[in-house]
Write an enzyme that holds these catalytic residues in place. Structure first.
Site, PDB file in Angstrom:
ATOM      1  N   GLU A 254       0.832  -1.214   0.000  1.00  0.00           N
ATOM      2  CA  GLU A 254       0.000   0.000   0.000  1.00  0.00           C
ATOM      3  C   GLU A 254       0.862   1.258   0.000  1.00  0.00           C
ATOM      4  OE1 GLU A 254      -2.940  -0.499  -0.817  1.00  0.00           O
ATOM      5  OE2 GLU A 254      -3.118  -2.617  -0.263  1.00  0.00           O
ATOM      6  N   GLU A 283      -0.689  -0.641  -9.853  1.00  0.00           N
ATOM      7  CA  GLU A 283      -0.231  -1.904  -9.256  1.00  0.00           C
ATOM      8  C   GLU A 283       1.243  -2.152  -9.553  1.00  0.00           C
ATOM      9  OE1 GLU A 283      -1.666  -3.520  -6.961  1.00  0.00           O
ATOM     10  OE2 GLU A 283      -3.632  -2.569  -7.084  1.00  0.00           O
TER      11      GLU A 283
HETATM   12 CO    CO Z   1      -2.649  -2.858  -4.857  1.00  0.00          CO
END
Ligand code: CO
Length: 485
Positions: A254, A283
């Site tokens: 995160e 991502e």
């Molecule tokens: Co993620």
């Protein structure tokens, strides 16, 4: 003048989005349980207002602008907004409100269902959600199948047959691969109270570059990163008191998302100039820090140092090689977010195939738990003991995020390419990481990824950054360089 009007309009819409994000962050962290119905109404009302801004009101502002006279970033921004507008205006306002209300409710029931290992608590909401998402796909339009219309939200232009080829080539290469020797000792299996773990995590991510004057970290059922606004990025994590890795690697993931958001341009807020590019690039950033950096031997040396320094009660002698082996140990497991870098993508293949079949109306919600277990058995060779550790583990479907999962794999493959490129650029790469100097990486990412905003597509950004178009072999090469099967 008309351009200024557009930027002003986009900034206003962005602030409304921030309010909605804040409500959603609150729902996942501190909101009292019984407030969920009111919250879903509040979210619905806001979704309606935002939809108006992005369609009817935006049309008026865009009408005054002549794209052909614009240059540079102004041209790129307006072009993107015109494309967004085309897409947004296909969705009726009533539908946007309905979807927002339903996802807010569904997340509440998913959380309950997961905690009680009771799929039936969640399934009626999931069924309604899938029907809405099919309707959404029909509004948006598609060539081959409805699922393609949804994929486009996360990676523009991605088609399911393309992703299927990518993931199947991965499955072929890595199917049933396991690390060679059994593990002897896992230094993360140690009892540390939740509060001390969080305190450690906060100090540790500050060392990685997380700015606590512009963000915070809290607890939630499913870890997430929520960029409320340009100077307010909130991440969450979760804790197991007998396994530090569980919390730490989710936190690093995160943090990677947060560093991206916090590194965006701070001018022209609400426009593609200061927005993230795509979920694939997002991502790629979280997976880059979690895996490529976070599971490298150099990082293990840094981590060993910090564990001894920040948690002296629990860690005295630590062997970085041993940490490295634990973090890179390949073996099938139940939970995607805890999976090693290799079997992780088998988890993605399972979700991709199931959600595609759901949206294309080839399977039914009631068959999901058993189909899930079957696929896990096929791909990973393990038997799922409960739905909480199986079909209920991820928050995405309850949040209406159908089409999101492929970006985890694509992001990881992009990240490997960036990592190999960075290592070739900086000869002292490993020793800098070992010493906790991440500044040169932040600067490179800022210049090559963050500052590009949403002015280019994912592939263009990757190619501009690494000098090469997207290439899956980078990931294979990266895995071969560190893991012995
Ligand atoms: Co993620």
């Amino acid at each position: 003048m008309s351009l200024q009007k557009l930027y002003y309009h986009l900034e206003n819409t962005y602030h409304l989005h921030s309010i909605s994000s804040l409500l959603s962050w609150d729902q996942e962290t501190y909101m009292p349980e019984k407030a969920y119905e009111e919250r879903s109404k509040q979210m619905g009302i806001l979704a309606g207002i935002i939809h108006q801004k992005k369609t009817t009101e935006l049309r008026e502002v865009l009408n005054d602008i002549d794209l052909s006279v614009l240059k540079g970033n102004d041209f790129l921004i307006v072009k993107r907004i015109q494309q967004d507008f085309e897409k947004w205006s296909k969705i009726p306002e009533k539908f946007a409100v309905q979807l927002s209300e339903l996802t807010s409710q569904a997340q509440f029931y998913w959380d309950k269902a997961k905690k009680n290992n009771d799929f039936d608590l969640f399934s009626p909401y999931l069924e309604k959600l899938i029907n809405l998402k099919i309707q959404e796909a029909n509004y948006l339009g598609y060539e081959d199948c409805p699922y393609d219309a949804l994929l486009d939200d996360y990676e523009k232009g991605l088609k399911s047959k393309d992703f299927e080829n990518i993931i199947q080539s991965f499955v072929k290469e890595f199917y049933q691969k396991k690390s060679k020797n059994p593990l002897k000792n896992n230094p993360f299996f140690i009892n540390i109270p939740a509060l001390e773990q969080i305190e450690f995590a906060n100090r540790f991510i500050k060392d990685l570059g997380f700015d606590f004057t512009r963000g915070r970290q809290d607890l939630s059922s499913h870890p997430f990163s929520n960029a409320i606004s340009i100077h307010d990025v909130r991440i969450t994590t979760r804790v197991k008191e007998n396994d530090l890795q569980y919390m730490l690697y989710s936190t690093i993931h995160e943090t990677g998302h947060a560093l991206y958001e916090l590194g965006l341009n701070t001018e022209l807020i609400g426009t593609p100039y200061s927005e993230t590019c795509s979920l694939t690039i997002h991502e790629s950033q979280s997976r880059f820090w979690e895996n490529n950096i976070g599971r490298s031997l150099a990082f293990c040396k840094f981590l060993a140092q910090k564990l001894k320094e920040y948690l002296p009660k629990y860690f005295h002698e630590l062997n970085p090689d041993e940490i490295f082996l634990v973090l890179n140990y390949v073996q099938p497991s139940f939970i995607r977010t805890e999976a090693d870098e290799v079997t992780y993508h088998l988890h993605i293949a399972i979700r991709f195939e199931l959600e595609k079949a759901l949206i294309n109306q080839e399977i039914k919600v009631n068959d999901l738990p058993h189909l899930w277990n079957e696929k896990v058995h096929d791909y990973l060779g393990i038997t799922i003991p409960s739905d909480s550790l199986g079909v209920l583990q991820d928050v995405h479907w309850s949040a209406g995020l159908f089409g999101y999962f492929p970006t985890y794999s694509l992001g990881s493959f992009y990240a490997a390419q960036m990592y190999l490129h960075l290592k070739s650029l900086f000869p002292n790469f490993d020793s800098e990481i070992e010493n906790g100097n991440f500044e040169f990486i932040h600067q490179w990412l800022k210049k090559n990824i963050y500052s590009k905003g949403r002015l280019y597509n994912s592939n263009e950004i990757l190619e501009q950054a690494t000098g090469k178009p997207y290439n899956t072999n980078a990931f294979k090469q990266y895995i071969d360089s560190k893991i012995v099967f």
